[in-house]
Design a protein around this motif. Structure first.
Motif, PDB file in Angstrom:
ATOM      1  N   GLN A   9      14.933  25.549  25.291  1.00 12.64           N
ATOM      2  CA  GLN A   9      13.901  26.406  24.719  1.00 12.64           C
ATOM      3  C   GLN A   9      12.614  25.614  24.456  1.00 12.64           C
ATOM      4  OE1 GLN A   9      14.683  29.774  24.306  1.00 12.64           O
ATOM      5  NE2 GLN A   9      12.450  29.932  24.215  1.00 12.64           N
ATOM      6  N   VAL A  10      12.763  24.334  24.092  1.00 11.91           N
ATOM      7  CA  VAL A  10      11.587  23.490  23.864  1.00 11.91           C
ATOM      8  C   VAL A  10      10.785  23.346  25.145  1.00 11.91           C
ATOM      9  CG1 VAL A  10      10.800  21.173  23.223  1.00 11.91           C
ATOM     10  CG2 VAL A  10      12.728  22.214  22.016  1.00 11.91           C
ATOM     11  N   ILE A  22      12.771  14.747  22.661  1.00  8.01           N
ATOM     12  CA  ILE A  22      12.750  16.210  22.660  1.00  8.01           C
ATOM     13  C   ILE A  22      12.172  16.738  21.354  1.00  8.01           C
ATOM     14  CG2 ILE A  22      14.207  18.276  22.674  1.00  8.01           C
ATOM     15  CD1 ILE A  22      16.062  16.795  24.622  1.00  8.01           C
ATOM     16  N   ASN A  23      12.588  16.140  20.244  1.00 10.07           N
ATOM     17  CA  ASN A  23      12.023  16.543  18.956  1.00 10.07           C
ATOM     18  C   ASN A  23      10.528  16.254  18.890  1.00 10.07           C
ATOM     19  OD1 ASN A  23      14.415  17.514  17.781  1.00 10.07           O
ATOM     20  ND2 ASN A  23      15.067  15.440  17.237  1.00 10.07           N
ATOM     21  N   MET A  29      18.461  21.873  24.669  1.00 10.36           N
ATOM     22  CA  MET A  29      17.146  22.102  24.071  1.00 10.36           C
ATOM     23  C   MET A  29      16.181  22.746  25.073  1.00 10.36           C
ATOM     24  SD  MET A  29      17.697  21.006  21.052  1.00 10.36           S
ATOM     25  CE  MET A  29      16.044  20.980  20.368  1.00 10.36           C
ATOM     26  N   LEU A  86       8.527  16.462  21.450  1.00  9.67           N
ATOM     27  CA  LEU A  86       7.887  17.526  22.224  1.00  9.67           C
ATOM     28  C   LEU A  86       7.660  18.777  21.376  1.00  9.67           C
ATOM     29  CD1 LEU A  86       9.662  17.326  25.700  1.00  9.67           C
ATOM     30  CD2 LEU A  86       7.275  16.826  25.181  1.00  9.67           C
ATOM     31  N   LYS A  87       8.551  19.024  20.456  1.00  8.13           N
ATOM     32  CA  LYS A  87       8.376  20.172  19.570  1.00  8.13           C
ATOM     33  C   LYS A  87       7.106  20.037  18.738  1.00  8.13           C
ATOM     34  CE  LYS A  87      13.301  21.128  18.637  1.00  8.13           C
ATOM     35  NZ  LYS A  87      14.304  21.191  17.546  1.00  8.13           N
ATOM     36  N   THR A  95       1.903  14.846  25.743  1.00  8.09           N
ATOM     37  CA  THR A  95       3.061  15.573  26.261  1.00  8.09           C
ATOM     38  C   THR A  95       3.400  15.100  27.662  1.00  8.09           C
ATOM     39  OG1 THR A  95       2.451  17.509  24.945  1.00  8.09           O
ATOM     40  CG2 THR A  95       3.959  17.867  26.776  1.00  8.09           C
ATOM     41  N   ASN A 114       9.188  26.736  26.192  1.00  9.07           N
ATOM     42  CA  ASN A 114       7.980  27.031  25.411  1.00  9.07           C
ATOM     43  C   ASN A 114       6.810  26.154  25.832  1.00  9.07           C
ATOM     44  OD1 ASN A 114       9.441  28.928  23.971  1.00  9.07           O
ATOM     45  ND2 ASN A 114       9.848  27.563  22.240  1.00  9.07           N
ATOM     46  N   LEU A 115       7.130  24.888  26.102  1.00  9.01           N
ATOM     47  CA  LEU A 115       6.084  23.970  26.556  1.00  9.01           C
ATOM     48  C   LEU A 115       5.519  24.422  27.894  1.00  9.01           C
ATOM     49  CD1 LEU A 115       4.511  21.271  26.327  1.00  9.01           C
ATOM     50  CD2 LEU A 115       6.475  20.149  27.405  1.00  9.01           C
TER      51      LEU A 115
END
Length: 630
Positions: A540-541, A492-493, A538, A495-496, A504, A544-545
Motif C-alpha cells: 500500500q505504501v 519502507i517506513n 507493505m 517512504l511513508k 524518494t 500510494n507513492l
C-alpha cells in the motif's frame, strides 16, 4: 591581626585608612600606559619587568579601559612591550620566558577584547605596528617553535599553544611562517603527545580550515601528504582517546540517571515526556575533535589505515586530571584525555578483553550524538559525523576492512529511548564485520528521526552511505550475513514519511539494487523471500507513492521531472507487487483465509520460485511490466 587583601594589583590593610599600595609590577604597567618611554629613566626596565610575576587581570583590564585617543598616545609603548616580550622568549632564564609568554597572552586577549568591533589591521598596528609587523611575527614564530620543539618546560609549551587563533589577522602570519612541522613533532613523540597532543590536533584542525576556500592553505597541502606512521598513529590516538572520554562521560551520566528508586520513578514519569527525558542525558559534543578527524580522513588517505588499528578496549579512569592554570575549565565532553592513556600506545593484550579501534569508538560516539538533533548545535554534530562516514564509505581500502570477515568486532551502539520499544541491553552482541555496525547506525537513525522538523539533509547522507556500501558489496560480490529485513522495514517506513520526490527516488533505487543485483551480495535465496515479503506486505505504501508521483508527473510544475524519475524507478517494485498479489489473493480466497501469515505468504513465493529461476522471474516480471506501460 590585620588581613591583607589582594585584588587587581592593589595591596591594602583592612585596619588602616591609608591609601592602598600597588604592587611593583602594577606600577611598571602604569608606566607603560603613560606617554613617556618607560626605559628612558630606567635602562633595565624591561629586564626587571620580566623577572616579576605577571598580573594578568590588571594588564588586561588596563588594555580594555583605554579609549581611542589614549591608544594613539601609548601605541609606541605597547609596540615596545610586544617587541621585548618576543626578545625575552630567547632568554635562558626560565622565569623571564614564562612571564614573557603570559604577558603575550594578556596582550592578545586584552587588545582583542578592546577591538572586537575593529578591523584586524587595527589590532596588528596596536600590538606591533604595520611597518614592523612581518618581522615581529617572524621572530615570534621562530622563538615559539624553538620552545615547542625543544626540551623545555611542559607548561611553557601549553602557554605557547594558547597564543594561536586569538585573532584571524594574526593567523595570516601563521600561514606565512608555518608551524606544521612542530605540530607533527608533538604528535609523533609519546611524551609531548601526552602533554599537548589534544591542543596540537585542535590547533591543526583550525589552521587547516582557515580560509580554506578563499586561498591556498599550506596546511591542507602538507596534511594531505603526511605518510609518517608514528605521526599518523599519534594523531589517531589523540582523537581516539578524546572520543573515548566523551563516551565514558555519557555512559557514567546514563548509569547515574538509571540508579536508585528516585531515578527509576523519574524515568517512569519522564517516559511520558520523551523529549524531557532525553535532555537529561545531553552532554556537550566535541566538534573540534570531530573536525580534526574529518580533515584527517578527507585529506590523507594514509590515515584510513589508522582507523582499523586494533587495541584492547579499556575504559579511561574516572580520576579527573588537574587543568593547567592558563586553560579555562572545559565543559563536559570536551575534556582532553588523561595523560596515562596518551602515554601508553602499547597495552598488553588480554584474550578476555574485547578489542577496539578508532572507527568503533567513533561509531559509538556518533550513535550518541545522532540521538538528539533538535537544536542546531547537535544537528551540526550529527551532520559532521555523517560526512565523516561518507568519506569512509567512499574509500576502497576502508570498504575492504569494513567487510573483512577476519576483522569481527562487537559494537555496542547507543540507542534512543522510544515509547514503542524498551531500552536495549545488548549483552550478547554478535561479533561481526564493522560494516554491520555502520548499517545498524544508519537503520537506527532512519527509524528514530521521523519528526515534524524532518532533517532532510541528514537522511540524504544516511541513504547515500547505505548506497555506497551496497555498491561495494555488489562490485566485490560480498554476501554479507546481515539482518537485511530491519533495513528494508526502515526504508519502507521512511517512504511513508517522505515528502521530497528526490529523496524518494534515492530510497526506491536502494530497493532496485536489492531486486536487480541482490543475487550478487545477499547471503541466501531466503533473503529474497524476505525482501519480496516486505514489499508485498507493505504494498500500500508503494501504491500510494506511485499514485502521487504519477499525478505530479502528468502535471506541469517544478517537480514534474523528479516525479517522472520516481515513476520509472518504481517499475521493479510494482512488478513484484502485481505478480504476487493476485496469487496471494487467490490462495486466500480458495482457502477461505482473511489474513495470511508470513509463513503462508513466503510459501507462495517459494512455490513460484520452484519452477522458475530468480533471474528469469525478475526478467519476466519486468518484461510484462514494460509491455503494460508501453
Amino acid at each position: 591581626m590585620s588581613q591583607v587583601e589582594k585584588k587587581a594589583g592593589l595591596l591594602r590593610r583592612t585596619s588602616s585608612s591609608k591609601k592602598p599600595l600597588k604592587e611593583k609590577v602594577v606600577l611598571m604597567y602604569d608606566e607603560i600606559f603613560a606617554k613617556e618611554d618607560p626605559a628612558k629613566n630606567n635602562p633595565r626596565f624591561w629586564d626587571e619587568l620580566f623577572l616579576m610575576k605577571v598580573n594578568l587581570e590588571y594588564l588586561e583590564s588596563k588594555l580594555e579601559s583605554v579609549d581611542g585617543e589614549e591608544v594613539q598616545r601609548i601605541q609606541d609603548n605597547i609596540n615596545s612591550l610586544f617587541h621585548h616580550c618576543v626578545q625575552a622568549l630567547g632568554e635562558e632564564h626560565q622565569i623571564k620566558v614564562v612571564n614573557a609568554l603570559q604577558t603575550l597572552c594578556a596582550l592578545f586577549r586584552g587588545v582583542h577584547q578592546k577591538n572586537k568591533s575593529a578591523s584586524g589591521f587595527d589590532i596588528i598596528n596596536m600590538l606591533m605596528g604595520f611597518d614592523k609587523a612581518e618581522q615581529r611575527m617572524k621572530d615570534l614564530m621562530e622563538r615559539l617553535d624553538s620552545l615547542l620543539c625543544g626540551d623545555g618546560s611542559e607548561s611553557l609549551k601549553s602557554l605557547y599553544e594558547l597564543q594561536y587563533v586569538r585573532q584571524n589577522t594574526i593567523l595570516e602570519y601563521v600561514m606565512i611562517n608555518s608551524i606544521f612541522e612542530a605540530i607533527l613533532q608533538i604528535l609523533s613523540d609519546v611524551s609531548s603527545r601526552g602533554q599537548h597532543g589534544y591542543d596540537a590536533v585542535v590547533l591543526l584542525a583550525l589552521l587547516v580550515n582557515y580560509r580554506k576556500y578563499e586561498s591556498v592553505n599550506p596546511y591542507i597541502v602538507k596534511l594531505s601528504i603526511v605518510d609518517d606512521e608514528p605521526t599518523l598513529d599519534g594523531m589517531g590516538m589523540v582523537v581516539h582517546h578524546a572520543l573515548t572520554e566523551y563516551n565514558r562521560q555519557y555512559k557514567d551520566k546514563e548509569e547515574e540517571n538509571q540508579g536508585g528508586f528516585f531515578s527509576t520513578l523519574t524515568s517512569m514519569v519522564g517516559s511520558m515526556f520523551i523529549a524531557d527525558a532525553d535532555e537529561k542525558l545531553s552532554v556537550q559534543t566535541n566538534e573540534a575533535i570531530l573536525l580534526a578527524l574529518y580533515e584527517a580522513v578527507h585529506l590523507n588517505r594514509n590515515f584510513i589505515t589508522v582507523l582499523a588499528q586494533s587495541h584492547p578496549e579499556i575504559d579511561i579512569p574516572t580520576t579527573p586530571t588537574t587543568p593547567t592554570p592558563t586553560t579555562p575549565t572545559t565543559p563536559l565532553g570536551t575534556t582532553p584525555p588523561s595523560l596515562d592513556m596518551m602515554n601508553n600506545p602499547e597495552l598488553p593484550l588480554d584474550p578476555n578483553l574485547q578489542t577496539s579501534n578508532l572507527l568503533i569508538t567513533f561509531l559509538k560516539y556518533a550513535s550518541i550524538v545522532m540521538q538528539d538533533t533538535k537544536d542546531e548545535h547537535r544537528l551540526n554534530s550529527a551532520r559532521l559525523c555523517l560526512i565523516i562516514l561518507t568519506c569512509i564509505a567512499e574509500d576502497q581500502y576502508a570498504d575492504a576492512f569494513l567487510h573483512d570477515d577476519n576483522m569481527n568486532f562487537r559494537v555496542n551502539l547507543h540507542k534512543m529511548p522510544m515509547r514503542h520499544r524498551k531500552k536495549a541491553v545488548d549483552k550478547n552482541i554478535p561479533s561481526r564485520p564493522l560494516v554491520c555496525a555502520v548499517l545498524d547506525l544508519m537503520v537506527e537513525f532512519i527509524v528514530t528521526h521521523m519528526m515534524k522538523d524532518f532533517p532532510m539533509d541528514l537522511y540524504l547522507r544516511c541513504v547515500q552511505i547505505i548506497h555506497k556500501l551496497l555498491c561495494y558489496q555488489k562490485k566485490c560480490r560480498i554476501r554479507l550475513h546481515y539482518t537485511w529485513r530491519e533495513l528494508w522495514s526502515a526504508l519502507i517506513n521512511l517512504l511513508k514519511f517522505l515528502l521530497s520526490n528526490e529523496t524518494t527516488l534515492l530510497v526506491v533505487n536502494l530497493f532496485n539494487m536489492f531486486i536487480t543485483y541482490g543475487d550478487t551480495f545477499l547471503p541466501t535465496s531466503n533473503s529474497y523471500d524476505e525482501l519480496y515479503y516486505e514489499i508485498v506486505r507493505m504494498h500500500q505504501v508503494f501504491d500510494n507513492l506511485y499514485c502521487m508521483v504519477l499525478r505530479v508527473s502528468t502535471n506541469t510544475g517544478q517537480w514534474k521531472e523528479a516525479a517522472s524519475k520516481v515513476t520509472h524507478a518504481l517499475v521493479n517494485v510494482r512488478a513484484i507487487i502485481n505478480h504476487f498479489n493476485p496469487k496471494i489473493e487467490s490462495y486466500a480466497a480458495v482457502n477461505h483465509i482473511s489474513q495470511l501469515s508470513e509463513e503462508q505468504v513466503r510459501s507462495i513465493s517459494l512455490n513460484v520460485r520452484k519452477n522458475v529461476s530468480l533471474n528469469t522471474l525478475s526478467q519476466d516480471i519486468l518484461l510484462k511490466e514494460f509491455s503494460t506501460i508501453s
